[in-house]
Design an enzyme around this catalytic site. Structure first.
Site, short mmCIF file in Angstrom:
data_model
loop_
_atom_site.label_atom_id
_atom_site.label_comp_id
_atom_site.label_asym_id
_atom_site.label_seq_id
_atom_site.Cartn_x
_atom_site.Cartn_y
_atom_site.Cartn_z
N HIS A 121 0.81 -1.21 0.00
CA HIS A 121 0.00 0.00 0.00
C HIS A 121 0.85 1.27 0.00
CE1 HIS A 121 0.43 -0.15 4.51
NE2 HIS A 121 0.40 1.16 4.38
N ASP A 151 0.20 -7.66 1.66
CA ASP A 151 0.67 -6.28 1.70
C ASP A 151 2.19 -6.20 1.68
OD1 ASP A 151 0.29 -3.56 1.64
OD2 ASP A 151 0.07 -3.34 3.81
N SER A 225 4.78 2.54 7.64
CA SER A 225 4.43 1.40 6.78
C SER A 225 5.65 0.89 6.01
CB SER A 225 3.36 1.81 5.76
OG SER A 225 2.08 1.59 6.25
#
Length: 487
Positions: A121, A151, A225
């Site tokens: 993402h 992910d 992230s």
């Protein structure tokens, strides 16, 4: 009351083109991993300071900036020559009316030749990806491949010199209470370090079918992230990917993808350009204590096969709907998600033994596992009609399946059994059976008529010390329940 949200951690930069200034200095780093030559450390004993560990690992942790061209939308755009033309740049517009958006995230290198791991993402839909080192040096990254299911994304940067990198830990050995350290790019403040412990293992946050997160209280925020979660040996035990927060900031509930899963997926992406997952070719459901007792086991562990794909690998083996799967390839199966993970991780085309219970007898079935190609989600079905009051020992009114019922409830011609016409809100079947269900088995015996059903409900045929196992056909799916009839 503030709504608690699960948030992915990439920081979106809005209508701005994100860039980083490349500096002239070069990274003169050794070809050896930054986690080499480190003695094994007690992961549960807090160090006096994390400074030496952070200093050693920071060169291998990178900030990731992306940019994406967005087609014109409803935002203001002023014509050329207009006194307000200069404000087009304020809205991120280029001369053609398109605007640029970017995001910030984190990543880390795992090889000296420039393989970078991050979250899918972080770089999803990006036109340009740049990797910014702690020294300020910026390298353009090539996207090798991604896996939205877990992910994970793999990037590649090129350098004349070997690049600093770190190793993966064996995440299966990580335990609740172990000390961990996160390094990342929260809110664009690169090179940020935080420390905490592993708070929980095997967390399912409903983000995908392979959820198996490590939970940590180490402070991680938006922009973390794709960043690493290190153990005290300087090995990557997880990849930070999500938080639960009412505010969008850290409240001590961060989630990381276990390193063993990341390593497997990233290696497959590098070798095949995509992840490769095993395929069983069955649908399953979890069990409760009642179903466990009906199958003759003490604990509600395992899953029941509810359907078998005619084109799947299981179709050519001796599996049957109703088999209770206890172990797959020597690994215990506790629930549906556990089976999904172990199947996905099994080597494709390998011979696999599956331990099952059928008719309360244990047996082993062998088959050759296939490769999962289609991972599309099954569309949601329309809800069935609401339950109605009924009276009988089952707490449900049952009737013969006629042509009208087959049309109304979509019951295939080859489905035999009795139709559930209504369910009592105070009966033993409430919350389990629904109007429109077809009961096809009771107590492992096939039901073809009302006589069969009432024979199964006869107190003389009641199973000892356990509920009555009922197999149901519902909207094209097979399901299992245990019910204690009022006899």
């Amino acid at each position: 009351m503030k709504r608690i949200a699960i948030s992915l951690l990439a920081s979106v930069a809005g209508s701005m083109m994100l860039t980083a200034t490349a500096q002239s200095e070069r990274l003169a780093q050794s070809d050896s991993s930054l986690s080499d030559s480190v003695s094994v450390i007690d992961q549960k004993q807090a160090p006096e300071s994390f400074s030496r560990l952070a200093k050693r690992l920071m060169p291998a942790v990178v900030n990731i900036t992306t940019s994406q061209t967005i087609a014109p939308d409803g935002l203001p755009e002023f014509p050329d020559g207009s006194p307000l033309e200069r404000f087009n740049e304020f809205f991120g517009r280029d001369p053609d009316g398109f605007r640029r958006e970017g995001s910030l995230g984190s990543g880390f290198l795992v090889t000296p030749d420039g393989i970078v791991i991050t979250n899918n993402h972080v770089i999803e839909n990006a036109d340009e990806i740049n990797v910014v080192f702690n020294s300020g040096r910026t390298l353009k990254a090539e996207l090798i491949g991604t896996d939205p299911e877990t992910d994970v994304a793999v990037l590649k940067v090129t350098s004349d010199d070997p690049l600093p990198h770190v190793d993966f830990a064996d995440s299966d050995t990580a335990e609740v209470g172990d000390w961990v350290m996160a390094i990342g790019n929260p809110f664009g403040f690169g090179g940020s370090v935080s420390a905490g412990i592993i708070s929980a293992r095997n967390r399912d946050i409903q983000s995908g079918r392979y959820d198996d997160f490590i939970q940590t209280d180490a402070a991680i925020n938006r922009g973390n992230s794709g960043g690493p979660l290190f153990n005290l040996n300087g090995e990557v035990v997880g990849v930070n990917t999500a938080i639960i927060s009412p505010t969008g900031g850290s409240v001590g509930l961060g989630f990381s993808i276990p390193s063993n899963l990341v390593r497997q997926v990233s290696e497959q992406i590098q070798e095949f350009g995509k992840p490769r997952r095993g395929w069983f070719g069955v649908n399953v459901q979890g069990i409760d204590q009642g179903i466990a007792s009906a199958y003759g086991i003490d604990e509600p562990k395992g899953v029941i096969i509810t359907s078998i794909d005619d084109e799947g690998p299981a179709a050519s083996a001796d599996f049957e709907v109703g088999d209770l799967v206890l172990a797959f390839d020597g690994k215990p199966v506790d629930n549906v998600r556990g089976l999904s993970r172990v199947v996905a991780e099994t080597e494709i085309n390998s011979e696999v033994d599956v331990d099952i219970i059928r008719d309360r007898k244990r047996r082993t079935v062998s088959f050759t596992i296939g490769e999962l190609e289609n991972t599309a989600d099954v569309p949601e079905r329309e809800p069935l009609p609401e339950n109605a009051l009924a009276q009988n020992p089952l707490g449900a009114e049952i009737k013969v399946i006629d042509d009208d019922a087959r049309r109304r409830y979509g019951i295939a011609r080859d489905v035999d059994g009795v139709l559930v016409n209504s369910v009592s809100a105070t009966g033993p079947s409430f919350g389990k059976l629904q109007k429109g269900d077809v009961i096809t088995e009771m107590g492992f015996e096939k039901i073809s008529s009302l006589e069969d059903a009432y024979d199964a409900l006869d107190p003389a045929n009641a199973p000892a010390d356990r509920g009555l196992l009922i197999r149901v056909y519902r909207a094209g799916q097979t399901m299992f329940f245990t019910v204690d009839p009022d006899r």
